[in-house]
Design a protein around this motif. Structure first.
Motif, PDB file in Angstrom:
ATOM      1  N   VAL A 110       0.624  -1.145   0.143  1.00  0.00           N
ATOM      2  CA  VAL A 110      -0.189  -0.206  -0.040  1.00  0.00           C
ATOM      3  C   VAL A 110       0.814   1.343  -0.076  1.00  0.00           C
ATOM      4  O   VAL A 110       0.706   2.086  -0.906  1.00  0.00           O
ATOM      5  CB  VAL A 110      -0.965  -0.254   1.255  1.00  0.00           C
ATOM      6  CG1 VAL A 110      -1.522   1.424   1.313  1.00  0.00           C
ATOM      7  CG2 VAL A 110      -1.910  -1.323   1.470  1.00  0.00           C
ATOM      8  N   TYR A 111       1.683   1.381   1.022  1.00  0.00           N
ATOM      9  CA  TYR A 111       1.953   2.757   1.134  1.00  0.00           C
ATOM     10  C   TYR A 111       3.907   2.247   0.349  1.00  0.00           C
ATOM     11  O   TYR A 111       4.381   3.980   0.463  1.00  0.00           O
ATOM     12  CB  TYR A 111       2.729   2.454   2.280  1.00  0.00           C
ATOM     13  CG  TYR A 111       0.888   3.182   3.659  1.00  0.00           C
ATOM     14  CD1 TYR A 111       0.453   4.041   3.400  1.00  0.00           C
ATOM     15  CD2 TYR A 111       0.335   1.895   4.491  1.00  0.00           C
ATOM     16  CE1 TYR A 111      -0.487   5.061   3.555  1.00  0.00           C
ATOM     17  CE2 TYR A 111      -0.273   2.504   5.001  1.00  0.00           C
ATOM     18  CZ  TYR A 111      -1.406   3.830   4.504  1.00  0.00           C
ATOM     19  OH  TYR A 111      -2.041   4.167   5.090  1.00  0.00           O
ATOM     20  N   GLY A 112       5.199   1.930   0.436  1.00  0.00           N
ATOM     21  CA  GLY A 112       5.835   1.306   0.291  1.00  0.00           C
ATOM     22  C   GLY A 112       6.856   0.816   1.301  1.00  0.00           C
ATOM     23  O   GLY A 112       5.757   1.103   1.894  1.00  0.00           O
ATOM     24  N   PRO A 113       7.990   0.623   1.795  1.00  0.00           N
ATOM     25  CA  PRO A 113       8.667   0.458   2.757  1.00  0.00           C
ATOM     26  C   PRO A 113       8.631   1.237   4.351  1.00  0.00           C
ATOM     27  O   PRO A 113       9.418   0.599   4.734  1.00  0.00           O
ATOM     28  CB  PRO A 113      10.122   0.418   2.361  1.00  0.00           C
ATOM     29  CG  PRO A 113      10.060   1.440   1.568  1.00  0.00           C
ATOM     30  CD  PRO A 113       8.731   1.286   0.844  1.00  0.00           C
ATOM     31  N   ASN A 114       8.200   2.877   3.902  1.00  0.00           N
ATOM     32  CA  ASN A 114       7.880   3.282   5.038  1.00  0.00           C
ATOM     33  C   ASN A 114       6.577   3.779   5.609  1.00  0.00           C
ATOM     34  O   ASN A 114       6.061   4.995   4.193  1.00  0.00           O
ATOM     35  CB  ASN A 114       8.606   4.458   5.246  1.00  0.00           C
ATOM     36  CG  ASN A 114       8.971   4.913   6.637  1.00  0.00           C
ATOM     37  OD1 ASN A 114       7.671   4.564   7.744  1.00  0.00           O
ATOM     38  ND2 ASN A 114       9.263   6.011   6.810  1.00  0.00           N
TER      39      ASN A 114
END
Length: 441
Positions: A110-114
């Motif tokens: 959904v967001y990427g790694p962070n």
């Protein structure tokens, strides 16, 4: 590839799902067929959250594996806030379990790694007084935290995230396809067209869109809506938040405005979106009104002014409103007795949408709970509709209570919020302790 090892699947099917939020049957943790399922394949019309969860879960069962089709165009992503944006952390348990993967894998997609920017750990609230365009928070107070939710929850477990609905739906569809679900990227709206896509001889047809399918018989006439929820939502930057001193990092806020015989309610949550990288919060104001008794444009203009005014009081600055604002008037459905509207069709979206939309921020989790209940019922050879309605009882009861608080007792509720917010919001606070907010771990 998704991790679908037996150990991981068993963990997700038990610890992550067994909670008090929904009346779900205990998951068996078994992959072999019971021999009682009435269907050997499924075609789902839709590309939303419920469609993705149902498809992913059924595709993991041998009764349906490799014969699950999603029929809908690719999710159209834009910066505009369309549909719900509040992602309760509890929702992710259902997404991960359906997919046979981890919470972290879902959040990364959904967001990427962070994803920490979008996390909420505490919710605050206040009555807001409006005078000549000036907004004043009467008595800000904390009414929900992530502390001491349950003994088996890790400390500071997230309560919620802010996410654009189309981003979440796109991520879940991508994960489902990677796990083996077939996606036919066509807008097929008739029953016969969906049946033609089936990869088995005994297919289940699922409508995961609000509107009925074409070319099939009506078996239940749904009642016309008596009420609508009107809403306006935008994104914010937060450069003035710390200076105002009301919200700490990762705080959400809910403000109430008593006007014109009703109660307007807002929520503002930490937010993260790759298409709006500077946005730090999203906010929405909404109001419940009787059908035929409102001017949509006027009411949405007032709600827009309110969300901008409250946001600025909290130190939040509207961000690219022309491109991100979403305004809508959405019909309320019955809270009880929802049925399939059409012959030989599971009306998934219509049934899980029962009640008033928007006002309790639980659409993303209700769709997943319903899809989970439906999948388990189908695999056990039961009619899924009673299981869906049973699984959503608590959500609908709280939704009904909040709706009537806004429409039938606005003055009393506003007074209680002004004196002691935790009393007025006792029911939503209670929902936290029934696994309706924080995730399983």
């Amino acid at each position: 590839m998704l991790d679908t090892s037996p150990l991981n699947s068993s963990l997700l099917d038990t610890m992550a799902i067994r909670g008090r939020d929904a009346n779900l049957p205990l998951w068996r943790g078994k992959m072999q067929t019971s021999g009682t399922c009435a269907y050997d394949s499924v075609v789902i019309s839709g590309n939303g959250i419920g469609a993705a969860v149902l498809a992913a879960r059924l595709n993991r069962a041998p009764e349906f594996a490799g014969r699950v089709v999603l029929a809908a165009p690719p999710v159209a992503e834009s910066r505009r806030l369309i549909n719900g944006v509040t992602l309760r952390a509890r929702s992710i348990d259902y997404y991960a379990a359906a997919l046979g993967t981890s919470r972290e894998a879902v959040l990364t997609e959904v967001y990427g790694p962070n994803w920490t920017q979008a996390t909420t750990y505490r919710q605050r609230t206040s009555l807001c007084q409006v005078s000549d365009g000036s907004y004043t928070l009467r008595k800000p107070a904390t009414w929900m935290t992530s502390d001491n939710v349950r003994a088996d929850r890790s400390p500071r477990a997230p309560l919620a995230y802010g996410v654009r609905n189309s981003r979440l739906a796109g991520a879940l569809i991508a994960l489902a396809k990677r796990a083996g679900v077939t996606h036919v990227e066509e807008n097929i709206t008739d029953w016969a067209g969906l049946r033609a896509l089936a990869q088995g001889s005994r297919p289940l047809i699922v409508n995961a869109k609000p509107k009925p399918l074409a070319d099939t018989d009506t078996v239940w006439d749904a009642p016309a809506p008596k009420e609508f929820v009107l809403a306006s939502q935008i994104t914010f930057t937060d450069q003035n938040r710390a200076a105002k001193g009301v919200l700490d990092t990762h705080d959400a806020f809910s403000a109430f405005i008593h006007r014109d015989g009703g109660l307007d309610m807002s929520v503002l949550y930490p937010f993260q979106d790759p298409l709006s990288p500077e946005a730090r919060y999203y906010g929405i104001f909404y109001r419940v009104m009787k059908a035929g008794a409102f001017d949509k444009e006027r009411e949405c203009d007032v709600l827009t002014d309110e969300i901008v005014g409250v946001g600025e009081t909290l130190g939040l600055v509207p961000h690219d409103m022309a491109e991100t604002i979403g305004r809508a008037a959405v019909p309320c459905l019955p809270w009880r007795g929802l049925q399939n509207r059409q012959k030989d069709t599971l009306d998934l979206s219509y049934i899980y949408s029962g009640g008033a939309p928007i006002i309790t921020g639980d659409g993303m989790v209700r769709s997943a709970v319903a899809a989970t209940a439906a999948a388990e019922a189908l695999l056990e050879g039961r009619n899924p509709v009673p299981d869906i309605n049973r699984a959503l009882r608590r959500y609908r009861f709280l939704n009904w209570g909040q709706c009537r608080m806004m429409t039938h007792a606005p003055a009393l509720t506003a007074k209680m919020i002004g004196v002691q917010p935790s009393w007025a919001l006792a029911a939503p606070g209670w929902s936290r302790d029934y696994d309706m907010w924080a995730g399983a771990y």
